[in-house]
Design an enzyme around this catalytic site. Sequence first.
Site, mmCIF file in Angstrom:
data_model
loop_
_atom_site.group_PDB
_atom_site.id
_atom_site.type_symbol
_atom_site.label_atom_id
_atom_site.label_comp_id
_atom_site.label_asym_id
_atom_site.label_seq_id
_atom_site.Cartn_x
_atom_site.Cartn_y
_atom_site.Cartn_z
ATOM 1 N N GLU A 234 0.815 -1.153 0.096
ATOM 2 C CA GLU A 234 0.094 -0.160 0.137
ATOM 3 C C GLU A 234 0.845 1.183 -0.034
ATOM 4 O O GLU A 234 1.663 1.491 0.881
ATOM 5 C CB GLU A 234 -1.058 -0.046 1.180
ATOM 6 N N CYS A 268 -2.139 8.844 3.180
ATOM 7 C CA CYS A 268 -1.908 8.389 1.678
ATOM 8 C C CYS A 268 -3.450 8.688 0.817
ATOM 9 O O CYS A 268 -3.307 8.721 -0.406
ATOM 10 C CB CYS A 268 -1.639 6.717 1.964
#
Length: 461
Positions: A234, A268
């Site tokens: 990720e 993120c």
Amino acid sequence: MSKETEGFNTINPTTEEKIAHYHYMTEHTALQAVEDCHTAFKKWKLTSLEERAEILKSIAKALEKHKDSYAKLMTREMGKLVKQSYQEIELCIGICNYTASEGLKQLQEEHRELQDGGKGTIFYSPIGVIYGIQPWNFPLYQAIRYSIVNIMAGNGVLLKHAKNVTGCALKLSEIFEEAGLPKDVFKVLIINHDTSDKIIANDFVRGVTLTGSSDAGRYVAKKSAEVLKKTVLELGSNDAYLVLDDADVELAAETCAKGRLYNNGQTCVAAKRFIVVDSVYEEFKEKFVSIMKTMKMGNPMEETSDLGPIARKDLREELHEKVLDSVAKGATILCGGEIPDTTGFYYPSTVIGDVKPNQPAYKEELFGPVASLIKAKDNEDAMRIANDSKFGLGGGIFSKDEDKAMELAKNHFDTGMVKINSFGLAYPNMPFGGVKESGYGREHGGFGIREFVNVKSITRS
């Protein structure tokens, strides 16, 4: 003193004061921890799904019990608003309880009839020790996200957390043991990068998961591929939020400001690029900039603060350099953009206009409270700009026509996750992950439970 045993300090980004000092493990100690985890795994894998689920529920209760101390520790170590630290813990409690329930379904053995009249059984078997390399921006959530599903799957779990949140990593280990997780099923490794490479190569480690930058993802993927180990990555992103010609502009401006500044802009999946159709651009800009200007920097422990500090001094410097580089290449500062002369690694809420493809504000991830405002000719052009990115984690669409927004999200938006007229981070029952340089693999929503299992086929006549 050797590099293996030298230590580091954790620093409070609000006060710039030392919190604690830690020593790196020697390579020998770290590898012994891996072996201890493997030994514990051999017993843990034989426990029933029901037993594992009960442990997860117990972990949820332990997190609730330690909520106050954990929330304050997170805020001390990385500077998030303490009210958001509490929200993070609530999310993690939800992940534990959801995985306890969903894991019973996802990992249940399946029976199938074979074409030749025989019988087939599918087992979702644990594979061994899973190594997680995690960042600092969500000190508890990042660790919980991968560890809980792997504990439910029956695997052993190793955690290499970011240095500046080492206290949070160690506290999680204590909570796991208090909740009844057998000793050594979960181990925290305080190690340097060289030792980390040895962990990836270790025969007891069967899978690697990382949350971090794209460069870190490439490095870990290469190291893991060399020893044929599966990875889940990720990685970063510069999520685009589209404001279409029929958007509720006031809702869009308020939501986009929240989406850019949550967690001090260090997320993120935060809203980062705001692509606004020409017909509503000026209206959106006025409302958005006015909201961003009112955001109050302050002590993250205080309820009245809207924005805490950046987690580390070097990260603030890196962020500011990207802002200055964008301005040097033609962008304009609409608000913010200056490092304040104050204690703490603060950076103001900032909006950059006149953003073009040659600027960091357009193509790179700005990890902090900096918004990139981009004008599009029309709705089609807005989607083109949104997809003109090497990243593909999340994004958003603002439109009063939800059917149109759904069609764009399903068939045209090249990301793993899309928000429509809203902003949110993660939900236990919805998959989380991206495409392109934002990584691969999925967590949450039941998908992460099967990322590191052996889907074993057994047939008999």
